[in-house]
Scaffold this active site. Structure first.
Site, PDB file in Angstrom:
ATOM      1  CG  ASN A   1      -2.033  -0.994   1.145  1.00  4.88           C
ATOM      2  OD1 ASN A   1      -2.428  -1.377   0.058  1.00  4.88           O
ATOM      3  ND2 ASN A   1      -2.527  -1.434   2.280  1.00  4.88           N
ATOM      4  CB  CYS A   2      -0.347   4.739  -0.300  1.00  4.85           C
ATOM      5  SG  CYS A   2       0.164   6.426  -0.049  1.00  4.85           S
ATOM      6  N   PRO A   3       2.746   4.409   1.116  1.00  5.82           N
ATOM      7  CG  PRO A   3       4.619   5.579   1.981  1.00  5.82           C
ATOM      8  CD  PRO A   3       3.508   4.612   2.368  1.00  5.82           C
ATOM      9  CG  LEU A   4       5.559   0.530   1.480  1.00  5.15           C
ATOM     10  CD1 LEU A   4       5.229  -0.818   2.104  1.00  5.15           C
ATOM     11  CD2 LEU A   4       6.999   0.899   1.790  1.00  5.15           C
TER      12      LEU A   4
ATOM     13  CG  ASP B   1      -2.165   1.489  -3.349  1.00  9.07           C
ATOM     14  OD1 ASP B   1      -3.390   1.642  -3.175  1.00  9.07           O
ATOM     15  OD2 ASP B   1      -1.311   2.306  -2.964  1.00  9.07           O
TER      16      ASP B   1
END
Lengths: 77, 140
Positions: free
Chosen positions: A14-17, A41
């Site tokens: 998920n964000c921000p990965l 995502d």
């Protein structure tokens, strides 16, 4: 279209990965190299557009198949 | 590095995992876009950046209780999110990100530079932080 230099699989993250790992991965590449990113995502779609716009790297391809988003980014140079 | 959007200036005050996660995500996002990020750590946030506390469970803010804590734990167990300290570390790897401890909070809590995690770049007073903040300051 030249060959993809590297594929980054960030499916399930998920964000921000997705953006963070892309920013890390593109550092390893040379100018003009293509980086392919696979993500699940939904936030990655607007994020990759924002990220390429802001960093000057070029989003050359963008598609979606069975819930997997595929992006191809060309490193600026 | 493109600095056209200016520096993101964040004050971290709260020490709960939900707020620190939120701050780490904002930081990583800004760093990925090439923005400079300065963080000023005070009070409960600073307390939890000590070496012996950073990896512990810091709960969630009061407005997220009681479901919030279990939700965050579940998300971490699923592996879709990571600890905020790791997100800050990655943000520093990809961008121009600096974390500064508030000198006054250090004194209040009896914290020395050696007590702090290596994520912290130095100790600043509020004037140093404000001097570097060329836009609005976000308080978390």
């Amino acid at each position: 279209m030249s060959a993809v230099a590297k594929t980054l699989d960030v499916k399930g993250l998920n964000c921000p990965l997705p953006i963070v790992k892309t920013a890390q991965a593109i550092k390893e590449l040379a100018a003009g190299d293509l980086l392919e990113i696979l993500a699940t995502d939904p936030g990655a779609v607007p994020d990759f557009n924002a990220w390429t716009k802001s960093t000057g790297n070029e989003l050359v391809e963008q598609s979606e198949e069975a819930g997997v988003y595929r992006f191809v980014v060309k490193k600026k140079g | 590095m493109d600095d056209s959007q200016g520096t993101l200036s964040l004050v971290l005050f709260s020490g709960t995992d939900d707020k620190l996660s939120s701050a780490s995500i904002l930081t990583a996002g800004a760093a990925a876009l090439g923005r400079k990020v300065n963080l000023f750590l005070q009070y409960w946030a600073l307390e939890n950046f000590q070496k012996d506390r950073i990896a512990k469970d810091h709960g969630v803010s009061k407005d997220a209780e009681p479901e919030g804590a279990s939700l965050m734990r579940l998300m971490r167990e699923q592996g879709s999110t990571q600890h905020w300290a790791d997100t800050f570390r990655q943000a520093k790897e990809i961008g121009d990100v600096h974390l500064y401890a508030c000198a006054l909070s250090m004194e209040m809590f009896g914290i020395t530079k050696d007590d702090l995690d290596p994520l912290i770049d130095g100790v600043w007073g509020v004037a140093s932080f404000m001097l570097e903040a060329d836009g609005p300051v976000v308080f978390i």
